[in-house]
Design a protein around this motif. Sequence first.
Motif, PDB file in Angstrom:
ATOM      1  N   PRO A 145       3.583 -22.294   0.118  1.00  0.00           N
ATOM      2  CA  PRO A 145       4.574 -23.333   0.390  1.00  0.00           C
ATOM      3  C   PRO A 145       4.259 -24.626  -0.360  1.00  0.00           C
ATOM      4  O   PRO A 145       3.137 -25.122  -0.304  1.00  0.00           O
ATOM      5  CB  PRO A 145       4.481 -23.557   1.897  1.00  0.00           C
ATOM      6  CG  PRO A 145       3.539 -22.548   2.443  1.00  0.00           C
ATOM      7  CD  PRO A 145       2.805 -21.953   1.311  1.00  0.00           C
ATOM      8  N   HIS A 148       0.461 -26.652   3.413  1.00  0.00           N
ATOM      9  CA  HIS A 148       1.232 -26.674   2.177  1.00  0.00           C
ATOM     10  C   HIS A 148       0.685 -27.763   1.266  1.00  0.00           C
ATOM     11  O   HIS A 148      -0.131 -28.579   1.669  1.00  0.00           O
ATOM     12  CB  HIS A 148       2.728 -26.892   2.436  1.00  0.00           C
ATOM     13  CG  HIS A 148       3.048 -28.204   3.072  1.00  0.00           C
ATOM     14  ND1 HIS A 148       3.203 -28.358   4.428  1.00  0.00           N
ATOM     15  CD2 HIS A 148       3.233 -29.450   2.552  1.00  0.00           C
ATOM     16  CE1 HIS A 148       3.476 -29.615   4.708  1.00  0.00           C
ATOM     17  NE2 HIS A 148       3.492 -30.317   3.583  1.00  0.00           N
ATOM     18  N   THR A 206       8.610 -22.353  -2.794  1.00  0.00           N
ATOM     19  CA  THR A 206       7.352 -21.613  -2.879  1.00  0.00           C
ATOM     20  C   THR A 206       6.993 -21.310  -4.323  1.00  0.00           C
ATOM     21  O   THR A 206       7.865 -21.233  -5.193  1.00  0.00           O
ATOM     22  CB  THR A 206       7.410 -20.286  -2.095  1.00  0.00           C
ATOM     23  OG1 THR A 206       8.445 -19.469  -2.630  1.00  0.00           O
ATOM     24  CG2 THR A 206       7.643 -20.526  -0.606  1.00  0.00           C
TER      25      THR A 206
END
Length: 129
Positions: free
Chosen positions: A123, A78, A117
């Motif tokens: 993410p 992420h 998101t």
Amino acid sequence: MSMLKGIHHIAIICSDYHKSKHFYTKVLGLEVLRETYREQRNSYKLDLALNARYTIELFSFPSPPERTSGPEACGLRHLAFEVEDVEAVVMRLNEAGIATEPIRIDELTQKKFTFFTDPDNLPLEIYEG
């Protein structure tokens, strides 16, 4: 001593350029440094800055494959942004129609954080600095 000086940028490929451009510039507030349409690739490249520092390259390509976000796959997990006030940012994201996970406390640092998101289900995290 490391041979690396820092992180230069993060490249993100999106499926809907205009939707992602709106998300990163209007919702998250990144600044457009340069927008280039590359006709030979039928592709946009959007250079974005965070606090006047070059940070993200947003690309569009015709029909990119979907990202596997869940279950989490091997590779980049992420992208995390540092914020002053997690609750205030969550409120702004929610007001913009962006769903966020419940705010959690990092058990190692005792700092607040949460995830959400982007339009392609990438993410993203906000982490209290």
